[in-house]
Design an enzyme around this catalytic site. Structure first.
Site, mmCIF file in Angstrom:
data_model
loop_
_atom_site.group_PDB
_atom_site.id
_atom_site.type_symbol
_atom_site.label_atom_id
_atom_site.label_comp_id
_atom_site.label_asym_id
_atom_site.label_seq_id
_atom_site.Cartn_x
_atom_site.Cartn_y
_atom_site.Cartn_z
ATOM 1 N N HIS A 1 -19.805 14.510 -26.777
ATOM 2 C CA HIS A 1 -19.485 13.491 -26.907
ATOM 3 C C HIS A 1 -18.961 11.676 -27.092
ATOM 4 C CE1 HIS A 1 -15.335 15.047 -25.746
ATOM 5 N NE2 HIS A 1 -14.789 14.057 -26.411
ATOM 6 N N ASP B 1 1.342 19.737 -20.871
ATOM 7 C CA ASP B 1 0.381 18.780 -20.322
ATOM 8 C C ASP B 1 1.160 17.460 -21.726
ATOM 9 O OD1 ASP B 1 -1.716 16.500 -21.224
ATOM 10 O OD2 ASP B 1 -2.738 17.496 -22.154
ATOM 11 N N ALA C 1 1.373 13.829 -22.380
ATOM 12 C CA ALA C 1 0.844 13.038 -22.790
ATOM 13 C C ALA C 1 1.881 12.483 -24.253
ATOM 14 C CB ALA C 1 -0.678 12.659 -23.879
ATOM 15 N N LYS D 1 0.307 6.992 -23.466
ATOM 16 C CA LYS D 1 0.153 7.212 -24.700
ATOM 17 C C LYS D 1 1.837 7.053 -24.862
ATOM 18 C CE LYS D 1 -4.236 9.459 -24.680
ATOM 19 N NZ LYS D 1 -4.815 9.949 -22.816
ATOM 20 N N PHE E 1 -6.972 19.753 -24.163
ATOM 21 C CA PHE E 1 -7.489 18.759 -24.876
ATOM 22 C C PHE E 1 -8.850 18.727 -24.328
ATOM 23 C CE2 PHE E 1 -8.303 14.065 -23.834
ATOM 24 C CZ PHE E 1 -8.444 13.630 -24.902
ATOM 25 N N ASP E 2 -9.915 18.103 -24.594
ATOM 26 C CA ASP E 2 -11.274 18.223 -24.494
ATOM 27 C C ASP E 2 -11.435 17.835 -22.475
ATOM 28 O OD1 ASP E 2 -10.581 15.342 -24.338
ATOM 29 O OD2 ASP E 2 -12.908 15.290 -25.816
ATOM 30 N N TYR F 1 0.237 -0.972 0.245
ATOM 31 C CA TYR F 1 0.040 -0.005 0.134
ATOM 32 C C TYR F 1 1.155 0.894 -0.256
ATOM 33 C CZ TYR F 1 -4.087 2.808 1.343
ATOM 34 O OH TYR F 1 -5.178 3.923 1.336
HETATM 35 N N1 F0G Z 1 -3.930 15.828 -22.134
HETATM 36 C C1 F0G Z 1 -3.901 15.055 -23.068
HETATM 37 C C2 F0G Z 1 -3.071 15.801 -24.532
HETATM 38 C C3 F0G Z 1 -4.773 14.102 -24.063
HETATM 39 O O1 F0G Z 1 -4.471 13.641 -25.423
HETATM 40 C C4 F0G Z 1 -5.216 13.359 -23.124
HETATM 41 C C5 F0G Z 1 -6.198 12.160 -23.294
HETATM 42 C C6 F0G Z 1 -5.327 13.571 -21.802
HETATM 43 C C7 F0G Z 1 -4.511 14.751 -21.513
HETATM 44 C C8 F0G Z 1 -6.318 12.506 -20.904
HETATM 45 O O2 F0G Z 1 -5.250 11.897 -20.159
HETATM 46 O O3 F0G Z 1 -6.781 9.530 -20.992
HETATM 47 O O4 F0G Z 1 -5.835 9.760 -19.210
HETATM 48 O O5 F0G Z 1 -7.242 11.109 -18.614
HETATM 49 N N2 F0G Z 1 -6.625 11.445 -24.787
HETATM 50 C C9 F0G Z 1 -6.938 10.891 -25.521
HETATM 51 C C10 F0G Z 1 -6.964 10.762 -26.845
HETATM 52 C C11 F0G Z 1 -8.358 9.813 -24.737
HETATM 53 O O6 F0G Z 1 -7.709 9.409 -27.113
HETATM 54 O O7 F0G Z 1 -6.171 12.051 -27.196
HETATM 55 P P1 F0G Z 1 -6.068 10.185 -19.980
#
Ligand code: F0G
Length: 468
Positions: A459, A224, A226, A267, A133-134, A69
């Protein structure tokens, strides 16, 4: 030079349903490929997130996971990799990228407000990004702040060649800061690569310039991260002075130009689940991050992940910056893009790191933005060839949280995201054939309207109907 960096060791069967079955499946899921079962999909280009193939070293690491843990060996391994790759020593694991966002963004807004006088508490806070990102935009908006995007103009013209279409427009950034007042800007978010604009890279010079601006106004910069390694690869390829540097050296420099980072490890680090939130210097903020981690994700040494996931991520982070792998990865996407261009499919150029973005607005000019041409094309890819992919345009952008009006997307795109180490070039060539057939009957493809529209991140769960 050949670009082979690995061979296949494990296989997963896939099947192509008949056309009539595909038609029925799409209707049943409300014309929204998020609702499709993966067993009904032939080639899945929905996302490059969590869909990569693990390496043999990652599979081996899973067996070594320490499920304690607190204070697990796996956490120590991850700490070593995080420090090696990013240079950060203070971080928490999170269950994925949005776990990090959920913790960080409210704390940054709180900190900003604490720095303001009592009479200024009502001023609107904003985050400024090249492009949120969304989920990032959603977490920003859930704090009550605004999410502003200031990517350069060239990014919106899919036919313009520009080596770094993910760059922040620094003039616009300064203008926004001056107009709103620096005391209203809770953070500047540099998304590398810029997913929403087609996985387009950000140049080192731009990261440096943005950081200088941020320091001038005393605003924190969040990276950010990814697709940080793909971004570094593009810097090496395209930016003067970096051709001879190693990917790791480039990554190390990139992270000089940030104060904190969120990472979706699904990613570039090629794990199926995981994330990181790291803070460079702000000890007070880090202490609060730790507390919120325990509330939201779990103890600070596991952050919502199993020990084996953490051990696997420790390996994946190092594989992400392996240049042989990255070359094979990026060249596969380039090859796919080249074939699509030869077939006359309008795509964002140059192609980005993790995906091909088709200009659905250009391919389906008869469908207006509010009938979602990007979604129409995604649905057609499934109908025609069993290919799943995602819309990046007005459907994803949603409504203005204040007015309820449909936001205007400057581009209507369909994203073909390429999972890492998963598909062969032949499989991608099949997708080129599918798109060629669609192009030949483009004017017969319908737009869509809502049958059900959720209030947030619509979406994912929306149901649609074709407009006949
Ligand atoms: N930031 C970026 C640039 C992303 O592309 C994503 C996720 C996230 C943050 C959020 O990360 O999914 O681990 O919680 N992108 C995916 C996509 C879902 O399909 O582009 P997460």
């Amino acid at each position: 030079m050949a670009d082979f960096a690995f061979k296949v060791k494990t296989v997963e069967p896939i099947t192509l349903l008949s056309k009539s079955e595909r038609k029925r499946k799409l209707m049943e899921c409300g014309y929204n490929p998020f609702g499709l079962k993966s067993r009904d999909v032939y080639i899945d280009l929905h996302t490059d997130s969590g869909t990569g193939a693990l390496s043999q070293d990652q599979w081996a690491a899973l067996m070594l996971g320490d499920e304690a843990y607190s204070g697990s060996r796996s956490f120590d391994e991850l700490a070593k990799s995080v420090e090696t790759v990013f240079g950060y020593t203070k971080f928490i694991p999170t269950h994925q990228g949005r776990g990090a966002e959920k913790i960080l963004y409210p704390l940054l807004v709180k900190k900003l407000k604490e720095g303001r006088g009592h009479h200024q508490q009502d001023k609107k806070s904003v985050f400024i990004s090249n492009f949120h990102f969304d989920t990032t935009a959603a977490h920003v908006e859930l704090t009550g702040a605004l999410a502003l995007n200031c990517v350069i103009r060239e990014a919106y013209d899919t036919q313009t060649e520009h080596p770094f279409k993910g760059n922040m427009d620094t003039g616009k950034l300064k203008a926004e800061i001056n107009e709103r007042g620096a005391d209203c800007v809770a953070g500047i978010i540099m998304t590398v690569t810029c997913n929403s604009m087609g996985g387009q890279p950000v140049s080192m010079q731009n990261m440096k310039d943005v950081y200088e601006i941020a320091k001038h106004y005393d605003i924190p910069v969040i990276i950010d991260s990814a697709r940080f390694a793909e971004n570094a690869y593009f810097i090496k390829q395209r930016e003067a002075g970096y051709g001879d540097k190693s990917i790791q050296t480039i990554v190390t420099e990139m992270y000089q130009y940030g104060d904190m980072m969120t990472l979706s490890a699904k990613k570039d680090p090629m794990v199926n689940i995981g994330g990181i939130l790291a803070i460079r210097d702000d000890m007070d903020l880090y202490r609060q991050v730790e507390m919120m981690c325990i509330v939201n994700e779990g103890f600070v040494s596991y952050g919502g992940l199993a020990g084996r996931d953490i051990q696997c991520l420790a390996v994946g982070l190092l594989e992400a910056v392996d240049e042989n792998y990255l070359r094979a990865r990026i060249r596969q996407v380039e090859h796919f893009g080249r074939l699509l261009k030869e077939a006359g499919i309008p795509i964002q150029t140059p192609v980005g790191g993790h995906a091909i973005f088709i200009d659905a607005g250009a391919m389906l000019p008869h469908i207006p933005a509010h009938q979602f041409p990007g979604q129409a094309l995604a649905n057609e890819l499934y109908l025609e060839g069993g290919v799943r992919c995602a819309e990046i345009g007005s459907f994803l952008l949603g409504r203005d949280p204040e007015t309820g009006e449909q936001k205007e997307s400057e581009c209507e795109l369909t994203r073909l995201a390429i999972p890492r180490r998963v598909y062969s070039n032949e499989q991608l060539e099949y997708v080129v054939d599918v798109l060629t057939r669609i192009k030949a009957k483009a004017e017969t493809i319908p737009g869509y309207d809502f049958e059900y529209e959720p209030a947030l991140l619509r979406h994912f769960l929306a149901r649609l109907l074709p407009i006949t």
